[in-house]
Write an enzyme that holds these catalytic residues in place. Structure first.
Site, PDB file in Angstrom:
ATOM      1  N   TYR A 113     -13.965 -27.530 -83.121  1.00 55.97           N
ATOM      2  CA  TYR A 113     -12.839 -28.361 -83.551  1.00 55.97           C
ATOM      3  C   TYR A 113     -11.869 -28.501 -82.384  1.00 55.97           C
ATOM      4  O   TYR A 113     -11.158 -27.546 -82.039  1.00 55.97           O
ATOM      5  CB  TYR A 113     -12.114 -27.744 -84.744  1.00 55.97           C
ATOM      6  CG  TYR A 113     -12.903 -27.693 -86.024  1.00 55.97           C
ATOM      7  CD1 TYR A 113     -14.069 -28.438 -86.207  1.00 55.97           C
ATOM      8  CD2 TYR A 113     -12.469 -26.911 -87.092  1.00 55.97           C
ATOM      9  CE1 TYR A 113     -14.780 -28.396 -87.397  1.00 55.97           C
ATOM     10  CE2 TYR A 113     -13.169 -26.861 -88.284  1.00 55.97           C
ATOM     11  CZ  TYR A 113     -14.324 -27.600 -88.431  1.00 55.97           C
ATOM     12  OH  TYR A 113     -15.017 -27.546 -89.617  1.00 55.97           O
TER      13      TYR A 113
ATOM     14  N   LEU B 290     -10.938 -33.191-101.698  1.00 56.25           N
ATOM     15  CA  LEU B 290     -10.172 -34.426-101.901  1.00 56.25           C
ATOM     16  C   LEU B 290     -10.798 -35.584-101.129  1.00 56.25           C
ATOM     17  O   LEU B 290     -10.166 -36.620-100.926  1.00 56.25           O
ATOM     18  CB  LEU B 290      -8.716 -34.234-101.468  1.00 56.25           C
ATOM     19  CG  LEU B 290      -7.925 -33.204-102.283  1.00 56.25           C
ATOM     20  CD1 LEU B 290      -6.504 -33.072-101.752  1.00 56.25           C
ATOM     21  CD2 LEU B 290      -7.912 -33.567-103.764  1.00 56.25           C
TER      22      LEU B 290
END
Length: 336
Positions: free
Chosen positions: A58, A211
């Protein structure tokens, strides 16, 4: 939050019922505020969140260093409760490109050495390859992690985005604590074969994308302009007619949320929580405001009528568009 705990499978640690996915604090969702990111990690720890999820790739190590900085600045008691979940194996280049995955045993140990240094910890709590290396049998990759466990550098072995067959092969090699995989109201592919396999073998689920990268948070709008460095600018579910269709699903979900006096995000997270005690949702909150909203899902109770209404509003396979662009879908063992 301290009373809301779950256990990662039969071999993994006890963790908070919600984990914090930290990727968005460094990469793939546009620019992030470093100070707010650290404050959010501290707020999560203060609220009783124990599981912090990251990947060594990341932003090429930035996310691990960010978590390491946050842990160093946290009170000792909060720092000691933190559990790190780390993905490895994705290969990057200096321009930020992606060039495959490396699951060779020597590479596994090399990746771990760098992660331990960047995080500033003496062990990683759950360690997993991000995607299966097609050139290396999963038994070899998992075996290398098992050696790290034996040496004390890793506590538990995890998997990420793998299918039922790979899960069984891995579990036959060494105890597996959990499988990290996308699972949400509009990403329910694990229910047919993968979830039954993990439950049969006593493997937990850490669910990311609960989500759907903000798509079903209730905050995303059709006119939102995405930055060039935002993954969603290329994601099929956020494009054109797909986006319009998916936001229609969100509006149907909003009606149910309003009837219960909660937010869309809270009811979407609560739905994932309702799927079983073996599932720990990871929330990708990048700010304290979003973290507070997500934690509110722990107080949402969904009865049978609520679940039926949610199912009618957002049926399985109702979403338009794949989870990832075509090239990335090809790397998902879980989709094969």
């Amino acid at each position: 939050m301290t009373t809301h705990t779950r256990t990662l499978g039969t071999t993994g640690p006890q963790v908070s019922a919600l984990g914090l996915g930290c990727m968005g604090m460094s990469a793939l969702y546009g620019d992030a505020d470093r100070a707010e990111s650290i404050a959010t990690i501290h707020a999560a720890l203060e609220a009783g969140v124990t599981l912090l999820d990251t990947g060594d790739f990341y932003a090429m190590g930035h996310n691990e260093m960010l978590i390491g900085e946050a842990l160093r600045a946290a009170p000792a008691a909060r720092r000691e409760q933190a559990l790190t979940s780390v993905k490895f194996g994705a290969l990057r280049d200096p321009d930020g490109g992606w060039s495959g995955y490396d699951g060779r045993p020597a590479a596994v140990k090399n990746f771990a050495a760098y992660s331990l240094q960047r995080l500033g910890v003496d062990h990683i709590d759950v360690y997993r390859i991000a995607r299966v290396d097609p050139g290396v049998p999963i038994e070899e990759t998992v075996g290398a992690i098992a050696e790290l466990v034996e040496a004390g550098h890793v506590r538990h072995i995890g998997l990420s985005e793998v299918g039922a067959d790979t899960i069984r092969r891995a579990a036959a090699t060494a105890p597996i604590a959990d499988l990290q995989i996308e699972y949400s109201l509009i990403s329910r592919g694990i229910e047919e074969a993968i979830l039954p396999a993990t439950r049969e073998l006593g493997i937990g689920i850490t669910a990311y994308g609960v989500l759907s990268r903000g798509l079903i948070s209730g905050h995303f709008t059709a006119d939102r302009q995405l930055a060039a460095n935002d993954f969603r600018a290329l994601s099929p579910r956020f494009q054109g007619e797909n986006l319009q269709h998916n936001l229609t699903l969100v509006e149907a979900l909003r009606k149910i949320a309003e009837q219960k006096g909660v937010s869309v995000a809270q009811i979407a997270i609560a739905w994932v929580l309702s799927r079983g005690e073996d599932i720990v949702p990871l929330v990708g909150a990048r700010s304290r405001v979003r973290l507070t909203e997500a934690l509110g899902a722990l107080d949402v109770t969904l009865d049978l009528d609520d679940l039926a209404a949610i199912e009618a509003a957002v049926p399985a396979d109702a979403a338009a568009g794949d989870r990832y662009p075509t090239a990335q879908m090809a790397h998902l063992d879980s989709e094969r």
